[in-house]
Design a protein around this motif. Sequence first.
Motif, short mmCIF file in Angstrom:
data_model
loop_
_atom_site.label_atom_id
_atom_site.label_comp_id
_atom_site.label_asym_id
_atom_site.label_seq_id
_atom_site.Cartn_x
_atom_site.Cartn_y
_atom_site.Cartn_z
N PHE A 98 -1.26 -11.77 -0.44
CA PHE A 98 -0.42 -10.39 -0.38
C PHE A 98 0.83 -11.00 0.53
N VAL A 119 -7.83 -4.74 1.25
CA VAL A 119 -7.33 -3.48 0.66
C VAL A 119 -8.48 -2.68 -0.27
N LEU A 151 3.23 -3.37 1.02
CA LEU A 151 2.14 -4.32 0.91
C LEU A 151 2.25 -4.90 -0.58
N TRP A 152 2.92 -6.01 -0.71
CA TRP A 152 2.97 -6.44 -1.91
C TRP A 152 1.87 -7.39 -2.32
N SER A 153 1.47 -7.09 -3.70
CA SER A 153 0.65 -8.21 -4.12
C SER A 153 1.50 -9.41 -4.50
N THR A 182 1.11 0.00 -1.71
CA THR A 182 1.06 -1.24 -2.13
C THR A 182 0.98 -1.15 -3.65
N TRP A 240 -0.24 -5.70 8.93
CA TRP A 240 -0.44 -4.87 7.50
C TRP A 240 -0.83 -3.49 7.89
N ALA A 255 2.21 -0.84 7.00
CA ALA A 255 2.35 -0.76 5.32
C ALA A 255 2.31 0.69 5.10
#
Length: 318
Positions: free
Chosen positions: A68, A114, A184-186, A313, A307, A310
């Motif tokens: 992430f 997650v 929250l980027w992959s 996502t 995190w 966030a």
Amino acid sequence: MQIEHVDPVAAAEEASLVLREAWPPPALHYTADYLRWQFSFPGPAPRAVLARDGGEPAGFIGVAPRRFRFRGVASDGYVLSFVSVRPRFQGQGLASRLYAELLAGLRASGLPIVVFVEAQSAPARRVLLKAVDQAGFQRRALAACRNHGFVPRASAAPLQAVAAPAAVEDALAAIAACGEEPVLWSAPDAAQLEHSLRDPRPRRLLRVEEAGRAVGAAAVFLSEVTTAAGVERVATVDALYLPEPTADRVAAVLRAASTAFAGEATVPAVSAPNLAIVPGDQLRPAGARPTAATFDAFVVHPEGGPWLDAEVTNLEVV
């Protein structure tokens, strides 16, 4: 009832049996090959817990590695999924015991997690949140992920954006450009992206362009869904990497997904389980229509950390 930590790859056949019995149709077709692929992603060691009754598999839960990025910092983590109890073992608190055993084993890793849970299943949500709190983990609710459907129309107007097949390098460049703070980027690296393309189901990477420049990427695959009539194959948007989403750019991905598996898909519609990064007023102009399926998303962390700030996502719903 025996509950033990297992190698999820080695236990894939037993896990497949549990998952296929636990989820009535329509549900993802949980084959052993699919589970082996999920638990073989490069990164931190996958973890799983299997419950057996007299040697017979009764329940399963696991986490698979993911990468992430949040506020410009990339880090390893997990996606928690595959929580399942076979029907004849339900109603005995087994899901809670599976969660407790798994989370206890994950505490020492210090890695964030997650997790998605069906919004319509209040009991499943209660079991998850109670287990997280009892394990002493911190948690934060992210924006819910509502599934959307898309049906291509011959009369649709031309788009300014276009989505076309991409190489791993193209997708990595697009992922690197995703940096909006609340997301929250992959953020898979090259090894994870290359592994993703070894999905036992057909899978493609897409590059999104507009006015001759790259503006994003996406991953699409041919999902296998168990229905009362058998297994249907549905074109599905796995993850969107759009730092500046617009209706045209989302529509370009949906249209490309609808043609990516021509001759292989058994239904004309495209499924998009997580479009949460797209502003709501852009979805209908893009041709996306909400369905009944919604997943609540949470960040769970044994130690806290950034995190927990966030809000949303783009991680694929697993």
